[in-house]
Design a protein around this motif. Sequence first.
Motif, PDB file in Angstrom:
ATOM      1  N   ASP A  97       0.834  -1.065  -0.007  1.00 21.38           N
ATOM      2  CA  ASP A  97      -0.032  -0.022   0.004  1.00 21.38           C
ATOM      3  C   ASP A  97       0.769   1.244   0.053  1.00 21.38           C
ATOM      4  N   ILE A  98       1.809   1.228  -0.827  1.00 23.54           N
ATOM      5  CA  ILE A  98       2.700   2.486  -1.116  1.00 23.54           C
ATOM      6  C   ILE A  98       2.385   3.065  -2.279  1.00 23.54           C
ATOM      7  N   LEU A 123      -3.077  20.049  -8.364  1.00 20.63           N
ATOM      8  CA  LEU A 123      -2.623  18.784  -7.784  1.00 20.63           C
ATOM      9  C   LEU A 123      -1.200  18.874  -7.586  1.00 20.63           C
ATOM     10  N   ILE A 124      -0.701  18.623  -6.298  1.00 18.96           N
ATOM     11  CA  ILE A 124       0.556  18.607  -5.826  1.00 18.96           C
ATOM     12  C   ILE A 124       1.049  17.202  -5.751  1.00 18.96           C
ATOM     13  N   GLN A 125       1.966  16.657  -6.556  1.00 19.17           N
ATOM     14  CA  GLN A 125       2.625  15.245  -6.330  1.00 19.17           C
ATOM     15  C   GLN A 125       3.492  15.096  -5.324  1.00 19.17           C
ATOM     16  N   ASP A 126       3.404  13.844  -4.795  1.00 17.68           N
ATOM     17  CA  ASP A 126       4.062  13.355  -3.435  1.00 17.68           C
ATOM     18  C   ASP A 126       5.514  13.496  -3.716  1.00 17.68           C
ATOM     19  N   PRO A 127       6.293  14.491  -3.009  1.00 14.86           N
ATOM     20  CA  PRO A 127       7.661  14.644  -3.358  1.00 14.86           C
ATOM     21  C   PRO A 127       8.481  13.310  -2.643  1.00 14.86           C
ATOM     22  N   ASN A 128       7.737  12.640  -1.685  1.00 13.21           N
ATOM     23  CA  ASN A 128       8.627  11.485  -1.060  1.00 13.21           C
ATOM     24  C   ASN A 128       8.238  10.173  -1.586  1.00 13.21           C
ATOM     25  N   ILE A 129       7.781  10.091  -2.758  1.00 12.65           N
ATOM     26  CA  ILE A 129       7.392   8.814  -3.005  1.00 12.65           C
ATOM     27  C   ILE A 129       8.717   7.940  -3.610  1.00 12.65           C
ATOM     28  N   GLY A 130       9.939   8.484  -3.830  1.00 11.51           N
ATOM     29  CA  GLY A 130      11.031   7.707  -4.100  1.00 11.51           C
ATOM     30  C   GLY A 130      11.507   7.155  -2.864  1.00 11.51           C
ATOM     31  N   ASP A 131      11.482   7.818  -1.613  1.00 14.36           N
ATOM     32  CA  ASP A 131      11.938   7.391  -0.394  1.00 14.36           C
ATOM     33  C   ASP A 131      10.917   6.212   0.211  1.00 14.36           C
ATOM     34  N   LYS A 132       9.688   6.385  -0.073  1.00 12.50           N
ATOM     35  CA  LYS A 132       8.509   5.380   0.245  1.00 12.50           C
ATOM     36  C   LYS A 132       8.956   4.253  -0.374  1.00 12.50           C
ATOM     37  N   ARG A 133       9.003   4.101  -1.624  1.00  6.06           N
ATOM     38  CA  ARG A 133       9.589   2.933  -2.447  1.00  6.06           C
ATOM     39  C   ARG A 133      10.703   2.301  -1.987  1.00  6.06           C
ATOM     40  N   LYS A 134      11.799   3.099  -1.757  1.00  7.00           N
ATOM     41  CA  LYS A 134      12.981   2.393  -1.175  1.00  7.00           C
ATOM     42  C   LYS A 134      12.707   1.696   0.286  1.00  7.00           C
ATOM     43  N   MET A 135      11.740   2.377   1.174  1.00 10.97           N
ATOM     44  CA  MET A 135      11.405   1.535   2.315  1.00 10.97           C
ATOM     45  C   MET A 135      10.797  -0.097   2.150  1.00 10.97           C
ATOM     46  N   LYS A 136      10.422  -0.063   0.887  1.00 10.23           N
ATOM     47  CA  LYS A 136      10.139  -1.769   0.831  1.00 10.23           C
ATOM     48  C   LYS A 136      11.170  -2.623   0.958  1.00 10.23           C
ATOM     49  N   TRP A 137      12.359  -2.252   0.608  1.00  9.09           N
ATOM     50  CA  TRP A 137      13.503  -3.080   0.456  1.00  9.09           C
ATOM     51  C   TRP A 137      13.706  -3.160   2.082  1.00  9.09           C
ATOM     52  N   THR A 138      13.687  -2.529   2.933  1.00 11.36           N
ATOM     53  CA  THR A 138      13.684  -2.589   4.452  1.00 11.36           C
ATOM     54  C   THR A 138      12.497  -3.680   4.919  1.00 11.36           C
ATOM     55  N   TYR A 139      11.415  -3.357   4.399  1.00 10.33           N
ATOM     56  CA  TYR A 139      10.267  -4.196   4.960  1.00 10.33           C
ATOM     57  C   TYR A 139      10.509  -5.722   4.525  1.00 10.33           C
ATOM     58  N   PHE A 140      11.049  -5.783   3.163  1.00  8.28           N
ATOM     59  CA  PHE A 140      11.283  -7.071   2.718  1.00  8.28           C
ATOM     60  C   PHE A 140      12.386  -7.799   3.286  1.00  8.28           C
ATOM     61  N   LEU A 141      13.162  -7.050   3.781  1.00 11.64           N
ATOM     62  CA  LEU A 141      14.489  -7.700   4.651  1.00 11.64           C
ATOM     63  C   LEU A 141      13.865  -7.994   6.149  1.00 11.64           C
TER      64      LEU A 141
END
Length: 475
Positions: A97-98, A123-141
């Motif tokens: 749900d990212i 419409l203001i795009q989410d500037p933090n989407i890149g960091d959020k996607r990188k967090m998947k790696w931590t969750y995966f680990l």
Amino acid sequence: MALVSPTNLLSLHHASGDQTTALNNCPSRRYRYANETNGEQPLKIPDPMLFLSPSTDHRPKVLPTISHCAIHLEMLEVFHTLRHEVIQSTNLDAAFDIGPRATTKSRRKWDSRTRKYIAEAVLIQDPNIGDKRKMKWTYFLHIAATRFHEWIRRVANHLKDAQLGAPLPRYLFLPPLDVLVIWHAFLLNCDDFKAYCEKNKLFGIQDIVFPWADIHAAIDPDTWKYTLPSEHSDWLLNTHGLDSNLVETLAHSGKKDTLIQNVLHAFYEPQKRSKQHSTSRLSQTLRKARQTQELNKPLVENVERQCVFVDKMHAHRWIRSPAVAGTLRRAVDRYGKFLHLFRLHPDQFLVPTLDVDLVWHTHQCSAGRYRTFVTERVGRFINHEDKIGRGTLDDGFTNAEQWYRLRYGEQYQVCLCWSCEAILEEVEELDDDEFGELDPQLGDLASRVERRVHYYREVEVARTLGREMPLWGHG
């Protein structure tokens, strides 16, 4: 020799960088291509012969082989590919749900028709989407760490049963990729791994010889994909409930199973908790991973620290180099000399160069054999510590560089790029030419090196970009 003077090397590096940039934009067309011939194939890179040097020598008192180091390089490329896949996967975005949390804001805009300011929705795009996607790696680990605990306990149980006469399953020591990532990084923190095994009574685990040959067989050298043999993946799933491909399992289950979705969402937003409980093995593993995040944090941090080393190995791409065999042979020799410095200077903190560190990591993957070898060779155990600060590392590198040059009369930090290594390989062949069969002319040597490095570089660019492969000998 003028060819290897600092000025010429600098020019060589600039030329190599320009050449790679040009090849990324367009093939050189210096070669014929596989689609233009009747079945002619490009060179196999890396050369399969690289993995045929004596790799079955399991004596505890020998250095790692060139083959082991080459397989290690392959494995690190697999790890790099896995991390990129996890971070870029839109299916995993949905599973966890990212997604971009776009917001609407109002701003004043001059309306020339009414000659007034009006409110306009933007419409203001989410500037933090890149960091959020990188967090998947931590969750995966975190999920991988939970699966690692399950896997290694079952391995220990099989080893215990084997002492009573039960046969060991053929693929016992070859884990799924996510578990391999955790195990590998844990082994590089030697004392921590030893303490973990002793605390959990995992007898025999430290004596496991790392399964280099099986890992090599599971890797596709063109795509850096890791695939377990079907009989092994079936055995893991049916006997131990472990899926062989965690990325695919999470993506698939996160699409169709609402209960799995709820647990995965809880990684990203802890306040989301489902009161429903699934009895599936995957759901239980995910819940346990979510509940034990603090406990598994050190294992996850082990992997994330190693990502820096993985990225360096990927950037150097030695496994694709035309001179990889020589690079690894010299690295093994330099590692042996590096270890000897610990015996000569027991009070000094020493830090390795990148090539020496690769061999050191390879050695540590077989924990018991590394401990036995180093204790005898150095006179004490040398723990590999990757939690040390930058300042201490710089001091340790300066110490190692000073003592290495004084002891061996050789440069400690050397350039390990493809061009420099290919030049060194040619020079070494000239030095070994007892009967004068090789052409000693520097111009011819430089031409051979340039031609070979250019071909390997063009092959790598073509492989990365999905282009047709050039054929050696048609340049």
